[in-house]
Motif scaffolding. Sequence first.
Motif, short mmCIF file in Angstrom:
data_model
loop_
_atom_site.label_atom_id
_atom_site.label_comp_id
_atom_site.label_asym_id
_atom_site.label_seq_id
_atom_site.Cartn_x
_atom_site.Cartn_y
_atom_site.Cartn_z
N GLU A 191 0.86 -1.19 0.00
CA GLU A 191 0.00 0.00 0.00
C GLU A 191 0.90 1.24 0.00
OE1 GLU A 191 -3.23 0.50 -0.25
OE2 GLU A 191 -3.67 -1.63 -0.45
N LYS A 192 1.47 1.52 -1.16
CA LYS A 192 2.50 2.56 -1.29
C LYS A 192 2.01 3.93 -0.81
CE LYS A 192 5.30 -0.39 -3.31
NZ LYS A 192 6.46 -0.95 -2.57
N LYS A 212 5.85 7.90 5.86
CA LYS A 212 7.31 7.80 5.72
C LYS A 212 7.86 6.53 6.42
CE LYS A 212 8.03 12.79 5.37
NZ LYS A 212 6.59 13.14 5.28
N VAL A 213 7.15 5.44 6.24
CA VAL A 213 7.59 4.17 6.83
C VAL A 213 8.59 3.51 5.89
CG1 VAL A 213 6.86 1.86 7.53
CG2 VAL A 213 5.43 3.85 8.09
N SER A 214 9.73 3.11 6.44
CA SER A 214 10.76 2.47 5.61
C SER A 214 11.20 1.11 6.17
CB SER A 214 11.99 3.38 5.50
OG SER A 214 12.51 3.67 6.79
N LYS A 215 10.79 0.80 7.40
CA LYS A 215 11.15 -0.48 8.00
C LYS A 215 9.89 -1.26 8.35
CE LYS A 215 15.50 1.12 10.06
NZ LYS A 215 16.27 1.28 11.32
N SER A 270 2.27 10.15 19.46
CA SER A 270 2.45 9.03 18.54
C SER A 270 3.65 8.23 19.00
CB SER A 270 2.65 9.51 17.10
OG SER A 270 3.83 10.26 17.00
N SER A 271 3.69 6.99 18.60
CA SER A 271 4.79 6.12 19.02
C SER A 271 5.13 5.17 17.90
CB SER A 271 4.37 5.33 20.27
OG SER A 271 5.37 4.41 20.62
N MET A 272 6.40 5.05 17.56
CA MET A 272 6.82 4.15 16.50
C MET A 272 7.81 3.14 17.04
SD MET A 272 7.05 6.45 13.05
CE MET A 272 6.82 5.00 12.05
#
Length: 259
Positions: free
Chosen positions: A202-203, A210-213, A228-230
């Motif tokens: 889901e590009k 901006k998720v890359s991992k 927020s928490s990542m």
Amino acid sequence: MAARSTHLLLAAALLAAAMPASADLYGREGKDKECLVEELNNLNFHTHIKKPDSMNHVKLIEFYKDDAANAKSFTKDYCSLAKQLRGIIKVTAINCGKQKKICDEYSVTSFPTLKVIPPGGFGVTEYTGERNDKAVYTWALKFMTHFVEKITADNIDAFLNKEAGKFKALLFTDKPKTPLMWRGLSVDLKGKMTLGIVNKDEKGVVSRYKVSKFPTILVVNLARRNLSSMMTSLNEGDFRILEQIFRKLLALGNNAADE
């Protein structure tokens, strides 16, 4: 004759007193103190089954007698099962040597007997397969439901805006299936936090945040955008840690709303 009857009754009473009391295989009386199987009794059984905050959970119950060889040999597998299903399915047991009334209520005649009470608390299904943790694990999961929503570019805004004051958690993943951990959390946190899952394909949604991992979890509250928490590098063992983090966020959000 009366004296003889009295002697017989006294002998029977002494014999009963000399016999070892039925001991639970799990809980405080169990040999494995780290076993996560919850031992039920006549005081907590019906409350446990009908408890409002557990009605969305699957309940797995082992009905056993501690003097049954098959029950004793199954304890290691059942403790292993409870560890694998921690936070996913409630794994419990009841000693029919002590709790005969409940076991009769559920028509238990052989030991051990495994039964599942599905979400909603209505209807009971008995297990008839092999007695090992792998086989029971596969069978019990068939009864599980969950509340994870599949998120795409088309429904992401609707997902976030629905009950905008509540926290939402998005799991970005490169796996084809929803992790068991995430499904379990959706049941445990239903009504408190809504969980969604985003596949890496889901590009539009992936680039938006901006998720890359992968995996990555993003916790969002539109009413409090600064919260927020990542997290990355998640695995099934992170279930309890995630739940603790989410509950702290929920408590923080509730406190802010009261100010």
